[in-house]
Write a protein that holds these residues in place. Sequence first.
Motif, mmCIF file in Angstrom:
data_model
loop_
_atom_site.group_PDB
_atom_site.id
_atom_site.type_symbol
_atom_site.label_atom_id
_atom_site.label_comp_id
_atom_site.label_asym_id
_atom_site.label_seq_id
_atom_site.Cartn_x
_atom_site.Cartn_y
_atom_site.Cartn_z
ATOM 1 N N UNK A 107 0.889 -1.196 -0.012
ATOM 2 C CA UNK A 107 -0.040 -0.094 -0.170
ATOM 3 C C UNK A 107 0.833 1.240 0.076
ATOM 4 N N UNK A 108 1.815 1.164 0.688
ATOM 5 C CA UNK A 108 2.692 2.512 0.760
ATOM 6 C C UNK A 108 3.440 2.698 -0.427
ATOM 7 N N UNK A 109 3.983 1.456 -1.141
ATOM 8 C CA UNK A 109 4.572 1.754 -2.526
ATOM 9 C C UNK A 109 3.380 2.233 -3.569
ATOM 10 N N UNK A 110 2.414 1.498 -3.369
ATOM 11 C CA UNK A 110 1.350 2.084 -4.518
ATOM 12 C C UNK A 110 0.901 3.406 -4.344
ATOM 13 N N UNK A 111 0.892 4.121 -3.273
ATOM 14 C CA UNK A 111 0.607 5.465 -2.740
ATOM 15 C C UNK A 111 1.863 6.399 -3.151
ATOM 16 N N UNK A 112 3.094 6.043 -2.651
ATOM 17 C CA UNK A 112 3.904 6.593 -2.705
ATOM 18 C C UNK A 112 5.258 6.504 -3.691
ATOM 19 N N UNK A 113 4.906 5.536 -4.664
ATOM 20 C CA UNK A 113 5.760 5.120 -5.578
ATOM 21 C C UNK A 113 6.907 4.047 -4.952
ATOM 22 N N UNK A 114 7.375 4.089 -3.878
ATOM 23 C CA UNK A 114 8.441 3.110 -3.470
ATOM 24 C C UNK A 114 8.212 2.944 -2.133
ATOM 25 N N UNK A 115 8.382 2.029 -1.490
ATOM 26 C CA UNK A 115 8.608 1.804 -0.072
ATOM 27 C C UNK A 115 9.641 0.627 0.267
ATOM 28 N N UNK A 116 10.254 0.863 1.489
ATOM 29 C CA UNK A 116 11.281 -0.044 1.847
ATOM 30 C C UNK A 116 10.965 -0.390 3.496
ATOM 31 N N UNK A 117 11.792 -1.373 3.950
ATOM 32 C CA UNK A 117 11.605 -1.957 4.997
ATOM 33 C C UNK A 117 13.147 -2.276 5.716
ATOM 34 N N UNK A 118 13.237 -2.380 7.098
ATOM 35 C CA UNK A 118 14.259 -2.633 7.724
ATOM 36 C C UNK A 118 14.554 -4.230 7.142
ATOM 37 N N UNK A 119 15.938 -4.561 7.372
ATOM 38 C CA UNK A 119 16.475 -6.014 6.973
ATOM 39 C C UNK A 119 17.262 -6.614 8.195
ATOM 40 N N UNK A 120 16.763 -8.036 8.250
ATOM 41 C CA UNK A 120 17.329 -8.906 9.267
ATOM 42 C C UNK A 120 18.406 -9.675 8.561
ATOM 43 N N UNK A 121 19.384 -9.673 9.121
ATOM 44 C CA UNK A 121 20.726 -10.566 8.634
ATOM 45 C C UNK A 121 20.923 -11.770 9.499
ATOM 46 N N UNK A 122 20.718 -12.771 8.666
ATOM 47 C CA UNK A 122 20.709 -14.004 9.518
ATOM 48 C C UNK A 122 21.726 -14.946 8.906
ATOM 49 N N UNK A 123 22.397 -15.883 9.828
ATOM 50 C CA UNK A 123 23.514 -16.821 9.181
ATOM 51 C C UNK A 123 22.479 -18.081 8.783
ATOM 52 N N UNK A 124 22.785 -18.368 7.631
ATOM 53 C CA UNK A 124 21.975 -19.410 6.800
ATOM 54 C C UNK A 124 22.178 -20.782 7.423
ATOM 55 N N UNK A 125 23.427 -21.260 7.883
ATOM 56 C CA UNK A 125 23.591 -22.565 8.476
ATOM 57 C C UNK A 125 22.637 -22.874 9.491
ATOM 58 N N UNK A 126 22.677 -21.958 10.320
ATOM 59 C CA UNK A 126 21.985 -22.254 11.869
ATOM 60 C C UNK A 126 20.975 -21.255 12.014
ATOM 61 N N UNK A 127 20.556 -20.445 11.070
ATOM 62 C CA UNK A 127 19.455 -19.402 11.350
ATOM 63 C C UNK A 127 19.599 -18.361 12.648
ATOM 64 N N UNK A 128 20.891 -18.191 13.083
ATOM 65 C CA UNK A 128 21.213 -17.518 14.065
ATOM 66 C C UNK A 128 21.250 -16.084 13.670
#
Length: 286
Positions: free
Chosen positions: A110-131
């Motif tokens: 909805x934010x992107x539809x209204x304002x053209x672009x939207x972004x969010x925070x990003x969680x960085x996770x180690x793939x091997x153990x999900x930590x």
Amino acid sequence: MEGGSEGGVSVIIPAFRAQGTIARAVSSLLAQSFSQWEAVVVSDDGADYRALLAAAGIADSRLTFTGTGRVGSGAPAARNAGLRCARLPLIAPLDADDRFEPDRLARLAPLAAQQGVAADNVAVVRDGDGSPLSTLFPPGTGTATLDAAGFLETSVPMFFVVRRELVPGWEEGVDFCDDVVFNVQVLDRVGRLPLVLEPLYEYRQREGSITCSADSGTRADLCYRHVLDRLTGDGLRIADAALRRRFAAALEAKRALNAAYMTAQVAGRCANFQEFLALRENSLPG
């Protein structure tokens, strides 16, 4: 939350040797509370990802499959191939080894539809153990505003949801930091965008990926130098001269940070860049 057609999202997933992760990425779309999406899975290795997903019990009418017709042409070429097949008004990239949280599209579309672009925070996770390793911004609730200056201070990939008419396409000559170039080109068009403070995109650090390879620092530096050359040459389709200068200065700072990472990697203090950032953040005085 059901999605309206005016805010439907085409999620573009480039797939290169993604047999071990593609099911997780697509499953995160099937779990979305927002239903008006399609996924364009782009094979860049000749693999039949439709059959692979079907074998894993994943089949949905919203899944579309195409390919680059090549092997290892790179994520920008694969995303552009997906963009040509995309049918909905919003575009969202998803790497084949990452995943969306269930409410990501419900919050961002909805934010992107209204304002053209939207972004969010990003969680960085180690793939091997999900930590968890880190988050791009301190997690919070609600929405802030992100401009080019704020974006250029980041060191974790961000994945904007963009209205199709604002999508510049991906630079196929930029093979390592293409997401950064894409985002700067979008910011050149919109100036600033809403930023959801919850980490709704999970960026997985996976052994064997390009960003975790032993030569990732060297490849990053080559990319930064190439982009700097483009900025002084054709300008990388960035109209704002001040933004081009700011981008160049940020790239020089990234080169310096990358050089520190390569030193730490050789010394055995970290396995990849995101681990380096987490170690560096933890060592800063509180």
